[in-house]
Design an enzyme around this catalytic site. Sequence first.
Site, PDB file in Angstrom:
ATOM      1  N   LYS A   1      72.155 -64.308 -83.795  1.00 55.29           N
ATOM      2  CA  LYS A   1      72.885 -63.034 -83.509  1.00 55.29           C
ATOM      3  C   LYS A   1      74.124 -62.684 -84.126  1.00 55.29           C
ATOM      4  CE  LYS A   1      70.030 -61.916 -79.516  1.00 55.29           C
ATOM      5  NZ  LYS A   1      68.819 -63.013 -79.694  1.00 55.29           N
TER       6      LYS A   1
ATOM      7  N   ARG B   1      60.002 -61.949 -89.262  1.00 54.78           N
ATOM      8  CA  ARG B   1      58.496 -62.237 -89.099  1.00 54.78           C
ATOM      9  C   ARG B   1      57.696 -61.272 -88.956  1.00 54.78           C
ATOM     10  NH1 ARG B   1      57.796 -61.678 -83.918  1.00 54.78           N
ATOM     11  NH2 ARG B   1      59.652 -62.105 -82.444  1.00 54.78           N
TER      12      ARG B   1
ATOM     13  N   GLU C   1      78.829 -58.403 -75.028  1.00 50.38           N
ATOM     14  CA  GLU C   1      78.735 -57.040 -75.734  1.00 50.38           C
ATOM     15  C   GLU C   1      78.695 -55.928 -74.331  1.00 50.38           C
ATOM     16  OE1 GLU C   1      75.716 -57.029 -78.629  1.00 50.38           O
ATOM     17  OE2 GLU C   1      74.135 -56.463 -76.959  1.00 50.38           O
TER      18      GLU C   1
ATOM     19  N   HIS D   1      62.693 -58.354 -70.235  1.00 52.57           N
ATOM     20  CA  HIS D   1      63.084 -58.376 -71.408  1.00 52.57           C
ATOM     21  C   HIS D   1      62.166 -58.491 -72.581  1.00 52.57           C
ATOM     22  CE1 HIS D   1      67.149 -57.599 -69.934  1.00 52.57           C
ATOM     23  NE2 HIS D   1      66.910 -58.834 -69.214  1.00 52.57           N
TER      24      HIS D   1
END
Length: 501
Positions: free
Chosen positions: A118, A294, A202, A237
């Site tokens: 990330k 993908r 974040e 999630h």
Amino acid sequence: MPPIKKILVANRGEIALRIMRTAREMGILTVAIFSEADRMSPHVRYADEAVCVGPASSSESYLRGDKIINICKELNADAIHPGYGFLSENADFAKKVKEAGLIFIGPSDTSIAIMGNKLTAKQAAGKYNIPMVPGTSSAITDRLEAKTIAASIGYPILIKASAGGGGKGMRIVNRDTEFDEQMDRAVSEAISSFGDGSVFIEKYITSPKHIEIQVLGDHYGNIIHLFERECSIQRRHQKVIEEAPSISVTPEIREAMGKCAIDVARSCDYYGAGTVEFIMDESRNFYFLEMNTRLQVEHPVTEQITGVDLVKQMILIAEGNPLSISQDNLIIKGHAIEARVYAEDAANDFLPDVGTLQTYNRPQGNGVRVDDGFEQGMDIPIYYDPMIAKLITYGENRDEAINKMVRAIDEYQISGVETTLPFCRFVMQHKAFVSGEFDTNFVNKYFSAENLKREQKPSSEMLAALITAHLATSLKPVETPINDSVSANISKWRTRRFNNN
């Protein structure tokens, strides 16, 4: 580059079948690999050739990259399609496939490596001024400095694993007194799940929508987007329901988000099919989240509204063909919804359920598509993701797609294991979903086991008993007086009917 003649599908279940079907339409032979637990799976029978790759555990079978490459070479296959999960985002595997003289049906190992972390993904995308959620641009090495940054951003914040996905290594911190504890948990989970304890922070957007853009790129720098998918209905999630297009995205936002997605792909010289994920806040500001290098589980909804076979495009791109689709030629037609049918008990915190599919009858009819890899009588193995099928409905508009989904769920007969179908039906009929006023907190806000029990439809066993009772009654001799010729015709019809059965 010569045309691909044989593909080894390095996956299992529904996605293996999905890839093989397109390959067969293109006149390409297929090789299935399977673990000992999947020996009787439909994808094994469907392929032109099949090889057992190892024991049930994925680490001894579907993750054995070197063995899979050797099988591919022994059977003279030209290419490997990894599907999703397993080795699909493994840069080292993609590199080894290429070094073996084979074609990897996906992006380059460099693109996978950049977007697989990330932080490096953010750094690459940052060159194109892509909107980012406020936070750290590198892994946390100084905890005191991280606390200072968190305070400047403002709580709540999110601690995230750099190499993470699927909600693993992710912790919400609501106040500074929780920081150390949640940091330790995030690092521990990141090491356990990914072998990499790097984390960053974040700003936590409290009511986000999860919107993603499908992209396609070729080897010549041509990149297009195929519009957005709404993926906000999640548990732990992880997505359960997806749709295309999103009810929350305006034409202006779609154009801006699509341009950003193309730029993200361009930042790593991307080719093949990929997905750029964004989160959107209550003011409809969107921020780059990550890129999945993908084919996505939810790709069918994009296929439904665009008419583009994404697997076919992946194969054509891997053969070295330039994109035959231009951005200007793409339009959104209709609306599609996908419900993931997991072997999970939604009334028990979505815990996985295992067992035998005692009853398994798929819904049918106009606008209904089922991508699955199971049949009645098969066991749901404990070794892999518990998804049984993907149920997709398509309509001229969103209301029609929702109505078809409710009808299809009611027709889907599964017994022997608990599934997420009742939960998906609950979502379809909830006013927040129907109105579009929902976000990733839908489950926490609106769902409970009590809700499900109140709206639960009769079980498959109960329905089967009712149908049997009805048929027994309907087949009783007719007692109403009728004339002889009609009686004779009825007797002949019944004789033919029972003989045919």
